[in-house]
Motif scaffolding. Structure first.
Motif, PDB file in Angstrom:
ATOM      1  N   ARG A 171      23.498  57.260  31.926  1.00 52.15           N
ATOM      2  CA  ARG A 171      24.929  56.975  31.996  1.00 52.15           C
ATOM      3  C   ARG A 171      25.127  55.618  32.643  1.00 52.15           C
ATOM      4  N   GLN A 172      26.400  55.165  32.659  1.00 51.90           N
ATOM      5  CA  GLN A 172      26.657  53.911  33.349  1.00 51.90           C
ATOM      6  C   GLN A 172      26.389  54.097  34.842  1.00 51.90           C
ATOM      7  N   PHE A 173      25.982  53.016  35.516  1.00 48.79           N
ATOM      8  CA  PHE A 173      25.617  53.117  36.925  1.00 48.79           C
ATOM      9  C   PHE A 173      26.823  53.428  37.799  1.00 48.79           C
ATOM     10  N   VAL A 174      27.944  52.752  37.555  1.00 46.01           N
ATOM     11  CA  VAL A 174      29.112  52.911  38.415  1.00 46.01           C
ATOM     12  C   VAL A 174      29.788  54.228  38.096  1.00 46.01           C
ATOM     13  N   PRO A 175      29.968  55.138  39.076  1.00 43.86           N
ATOM     14  CA  PRO A 175      30.582  56.430  38.809  1.00 43.86           C
ATOM     15  C   PRO A 175      31.997  56.270  38.280  1.00 43.86           C
ATOM     16  N   GLY A 176      32.431  57.251  37.531  1.00 38.80           N
ATOM     17  CA  GLY A 176      33.777  57.245  36.976  1.00 38.80           C
ATOM     18  C   GLY A 176      33.778  57.992  35.661  1.00 38.80           C
ATOM     19  N   ALA A 177      34.712  58.890  35.514  1.00 36.27           N
ATOM     20  CA  ALA A 177      34.757  59.687  34.301  1.00 36.27           C
ATOM     21  C   ALA A 177      35.046  58.805  33.092  1.00 36.27           C
ATOM     22  N   ASN A 178      34.323  59.028  32.023  1.00 38.74           N
ATOM     23  CA  ASN A 178      34.537  58.349  30.755  1.00 38.74           C
ATOM     24  C   ASN A 178      34.364  56.836  30.846  1.00 38.74           C
ATOM     25  N   GLY A 179      33.604  56.364  31.812  1.00 37.76           N
ATOM     26  CA  GLY A 179      33.414  54.927  31.929  1.00 37.76           C
ATOM     27  C   GLY A 179      34.637  54.242  32.509  1.00 37.76           C
ATOM     28  N   TRP A 180      34.736  52.940  32.266  1.00 36.90           N
ATOM     29  CA  TRP A 180      35.831  52.144  32.818  1.00 36.90           C
ATOM     30  C   TRP A 180      36.473  51.321  31.710  1.00 36.90           C
ATOM     31  N   ALA A 181      37.743  51.057  31.869  1.00 42.56           N
ATOM     32  CA  ALA A 181      38.479  50.263  30.890  1.00 42.56           C
ATOM     33  C   ALA A 181      38.608  48.832  31.392  1.00 42.56           C
ATOM     34  N   ALA A 182      38.678  47.897  30.451  1.00 39.86           N
ATOM     35  CA  ALA A 182      38.841  46.485  30.807  1.00 39.86           C
ATOM     36  C   ALA A 182      40.308  46.163  31.000  1.00 39.86           C
ATOM     37  N   GLY A 183      40.575  45.267  31.958  1.00 35.22           N
ATOM     38  CA  GLY A 183      41.935  44.816  32.185  1.00 35.22           C
ATOM     39  C   GLY A 183      42.392  43.849  31.104  1.00 35.22           C
ATOM     40  N   ASP A 184      43.575  43.277  31.307  1.00 37.60           N
ATOM     41  CA  ASP A 184      44.194  42.437  30.281  1.00 37.60           C
ATOM     42  C   ASP A 184      43.887  40.958  30.446  1.00 37.60           C
ATOM     43  N   GLY A 185      42.811  40.610  31.129  1.00 37.64           N
ATOM     44  CA  GLY A 185      42.409  39.212  31.243  1.00 37.64           C
ATOM     45  C   GLY A 185      42.534  38.681  32.653  1.00 37.64           C
ATOM     46  N   ARG A 186      41.821  37.591  32.896  1.00 36.34           N
ATOM     47  CA  ARG A 186      41.865  36.969  34.219  1.00 36.34           C
ATOM     48  C   ARG A 186      43.215  36.317  34.437  1.00 36.34           C
ATOM     49  N   ARG A 187      43.762  36.505  35.627  1.00 32.94           N
ATOM     50  CA  ARG A 187      45.069  35.948  35.926  1.00 32.94           C
ATOM     51  C   ARG A 187      45.211  35.781  37.431  1.00 32.94           C
ATOM     52  N   LEU A 188      46.265  35.058  37.812  1.00 33.88           N
ATOM     53  CA  LEU A 188      46.531  34.861  39.229  1.00 33.88           C
ATOM     54  C   LEU A 188      47.165  36.111  39.821  1.00 33.88           C
ATOM     55  N   MET A 189      46.944  36.301  41.106  1.00 30.51           N
ATOM     56  CA  MET A 189      47.690  37.304  41.850  1.00 30.51           C
ATOM     57  C   MET A 189      48.713  36.565  42.693  1.00 30.51           C
ATOM     58  N   SER A 190      49.971  36.995  42.595  1.00 33.89           N
ATOM     59  CA  SER A 190      51.077  36.382  43.332  1.00 33.89           C
ATOM     60  C   SER A 190      51.706  37.444  44.219  1.00 33.89           C
ATOM     61  N   LEU A 191      51.651  37.223  45.514  1.00 33.66           N
ATOM     62  CA  LEU A 191      52.188  38.164  46.488  1.00 33.66           C
ATOM     63  C   LEU A 191      53.221  37.465  47.352  1.00 33.66           C
ATOM     64  N   PRO A 192      54.182  38.199  47.899  1.00 32.29           N
ATOM     65  CA  PRO A 192      55.162  37.583  48.797  1.00 32.29           C
ATOM     66  C   PRO A 192      54.462  36.906  49.983  1.00 32.29           C
ATOM     67  N   GLY A 193      54.834  35.672  50.257  1.00 29.09           N
ATOM     68  CA  GLY A 193      54.284  34.955  51.399  1.00 29.09           C
ATOM     69  C   GLY A 193      52.828  34.579  51.266  1.00 29.09           C
ATOM     70  N   THR A 194      52.303  34.560  50.045  1.00 32.01           N
ATOM     71  CA  THR A 194      50.877  34.283  49.816  1.00 32.01           C
ATOM     72  C   THR A 194      50.725  33.209  48.756  1.00 32.01           C
ATOM     73  N   PRO A 195      49.925  32.178  48.995  1.00 31.17           N
ATOM     74  CA  PRO A 195      49.660  31.214  47.925  1.00 31.17           C
ATOM     75  C   PRO A 195      48.954  31.904  46.759  1.00 31.17           C
ATOM     76  N   ASP A 196      49.294  31.508  45.546  1.00 36.11           N
ATOM     77  CA  ASP A 196      48.678  32.117  44.363  1.00 36.11           C
ATOM     78  C   ASP A 196      47.167  31.929  44.402  1.00 36.11           C
ATOM     79  N   PHE A 197      46.432  32.977  44.069  1.00 38.42           N
ATOM     80  CA  PHE A 197      44.978  32.880  44.046  1.00 38.42           C
ATOM     81  C   PHE A 197      44.434  33.567  42.808  1.00 38.42           C
ATOM     82  N   LEU A 198      43.232  33.165  42.430  1.00 39.78           N
ATOM     83  CA  LEU A 198      42.575  33.740  41.265  1.00 39.78           C
ATOM     84  C   LEU A 198      41.720  34.916  41.712  1.00 39.78           C
ATOM     85  N   ALA A 199      42.031  36.095  41.227  1.00 40.55           N
ATOM     86  CA  ALA A 199      41.275  37.297  41.551  1.00 40.55           C
ATOM     87  C   ALA A 199      40.083  37.418  40.616  1.00 40.55           C
ATOM     88  N   VAL A 200      38.903  37.590  41.190  1.00 44.64           N
ATOM     89  CA  VAL A 200      37.661  37.709  40.424  1.00 44.64           C
ATOM     90  C   VAL A 200      36.846  38.848  41.023  1.00 44.64           C
TER      91      VAL A 200
END
Length: 530
Positions: free
Chosen positions: A376-405
């Motif tokens: 099975r896949q190494f990382v636990p989790g039922a039915n595997g894992w789904a991919a997100g919708d692409g790399r993007r910035l995270m924007s939070l109140p009072g926080t400079p925009d940063f790239l989440a990786v």
């Protein structure tokens, strides 16, 4: 050396393949964190000499998949077995049948990736000549093969040859000009120059040694320019953010059945509130608390009290950025490997879902087939894992925009998302505990540092068991925790640079080099046939 050159050219069958396997393995000693750069200058001449002696078939397919293909494949197989051997550490986590199949899996992966190099050398041999330009021909097609393996079939750009030229802060600065693929082109070209010294063929020593000495001068110039850039670039510190990075060494990541959510949260909160000195204000002095990937080895639905406990522990205006699995409540499908931003009211105010998943790590290709053998896949989790919708910035109140990786998303040079130019820093959380005791975590961390240099962005990296650190936009580590150290690190990222040549033009110089190399290869091969 004349004997070695002649042996490589005249060897056939299994002797030639064994020699190339060893030569490729020697060349792999140049990778992070070993950085034995002279090993490249030992391995690559053998590859050039072997191609000099490769038989030419008459048919196109015979030439494409004949001796030259096998030469590149054998050399690549040796390289990748050494380069990827550390992946075997993950098989020992589950034990049982996984340990038994580990050697076969490593060799199979190395063989699969070596197909790219086999195709690269086969194409190079179609344009082969006996002039000194043949090393440029090899460089062109093999560096193109490296680009292909980093992009096709989801991409697997670990240990690109260009990383051999990033062994210290000074050498690393060249990545800001041409990126790691440009350095790959340069590394192959420079490492192949000793092949022009032997055999003598009646040439004078000056003519034979000139390309090699030029290669040495190029590396010296790279180091000199890097030193100049480090000393002349002004880096300013931010004043609007302070992060507390937690390195918890949570080993329940591999088997969620062992995790007691309440106990895990208690450990994380206690460590987060630690005061490192009597004058340390603790969480009162930070704006963001950071927990790495896999620090919460459970879904929030399994422990609804988690958000309430986090809210009670966070001072006002402090945001928790944590790696956590996120359930797909709407569709009821596989979960996501995510970053969650939780404020002091216990609200999830933003999230990012990992978009580039690890094959066999986070999802299992051909799951129905492999599951028959208990795989099975190494990382636990039922039915595997789904991919997100692409790399993007995270924007939070009072926080400079940063790239989440998340985790190995950081190894994809030039592919960090369309909004990378707006990011103020790269935020990389990871869990390399699967590979503790191997060179894998250090190798992975070095790849991430090169992304910082390429983009001119500070890098904030929080790892479950190490390596946790902060770099400036020049890739220099300014604060760090030791591997396996349970602890915390308070950091303030620096300002980003205005931009780097690589961040502006991306693969432009690399593409120009490939086109120029292809033109020269065609001209030199036609001249050789004239």
């Amino acid at each position: 050396m004349t004997w070695l050159a002649e042996t490589a050219m005249l060897a056939h069958g299994w002797r030639r393949l064994l020699m190339l396997l060893v030569a490729g393995a020697i060349a792999a000693l140049s990778i992070a964190p070993l950085f034995v750069v002279p090993a490249l200058f030992v391995g690559f001449p053998v590859l050039v000499w072997a191609l000099d002696g490769a038989e030419r078939r008459t048919s196109f397919l015979g030439r494409l998949f004949g001796p030259a293909f096998r030469i590149g494949f054998a050399f690549g197989l040796g390289y990748f077995i050494v380069a990827f051997h550390w992946l075997g550490a993950a098989f020992f986590v589950d034990g049982g049948i996984m340990i038994a199949i580990m050697p076969f899996a490593i060799v199979a992966l190395a063989a699969l990736i070596a197909l790219f190099w086999g195709l690269g050398t086969a194409l190079a041999h179609l344009f082969w000549s006996h002039s000194g330009w043949r090393i440029l021909t090899l460089t062109t097609f093999l560096s193109a093969a490296e680009w292909a393996r980093g992009h096709f079939f989801s991409g697997f750009p670990f240990d690109l040859l260009g990383y051999a030229l990033t062994g210290n802060d000074e050498m690393m600065q060249a990545a800001s000009l041409v990126g790691v693929y440009g350095l790959t082109f340069l590394a192959i070209l420079l490492a192949s120059t000793p092949a022009l010294i032997w055999p003598a063929d009646g040439r004078s020593w000056s003519r034979r040694l000139a390309p090699f000495f030029l290669a040495v001068l190029v590396i010296a110039a790279q180091i000199g320019w890097g030193n100049y850039r480090l000393n002349s670039t002004q880096v300013a510190e931010r004043t609007d953010i302070k992060l507390r990075l937690i390195q918890p060494v949570v080993y329940e990541h591999s088997d969620w059945s062992r995790a007691v959510p309440a106990d895990v949260i208690t450990r994380l909160l206690d460590l987060s509130a630690t005061r490192t000195s009597p004058s340390d204000p603790g969480l009162e002095g930070v704006t963001h608390l950071v927990w790495p990937e896999s620090s919460l080895p459970f879904f929030m639905s399994q422990y609804p009290e988690a958000l309430a406990r986090i809210a009670r522990a966070l001072p006002p205006d402090v945001t928790l950025l944590t790696g956590a699995p996120r359930e797909d409540y709407e569709n009821g499908g596989p979960g996501y490997n995510s970053i969650l931003a939780i404020n002091s009211d216990g609200e999830i105010v933003a999230s990012y879902d990992k978009s580039h998943l690890v094959p066999f790590g986070e999802y299992l290709p051909y799951a129905d087939f492999f599951s028959q053998f208990g795989i099975r896949q190494f990382v636990p989790g039922a039915n595997g894992w789904a991919a997100g919708d692409g790399r993007r910035l995270m924007s939070l109140p009072g926080t400079p925009d940063f790239l989440a990786v998340i985790c190995y998303e950081a190894i994809f040079s030039g592919d960090l998302g369309a909004d990378i130019g707006k990011a103020q820093f790269i935020f990389n959380i990871t869990n390399d505990a699967w590979f503790d005791g191997s060179i894998g975590p250090a190798q992975h961390a070095h790849h991430a540092r090169v992304r910082a240099v390429e983009e001119g962005l500070p890098l904030v990296r929080a790892a479950n068991s190490g390596l946790t650190f902060l770099t400036d936009p020049l890739g220099r580590v300014t604060a760090s925790l030791a591997p396996q150290q349970v602890g915390l690190l308070d950091v303030v990222p620096s300002q980003r640079l205005a931009g780097t040549p690589f961040s502006q033009v991306r693969y432009g110089p690399f593409l120009i080099a490939l086109l120029a190399g292809l033109a020269i290869a065609w001209l030199s091969s036609r001249r050789g046939r004239a």
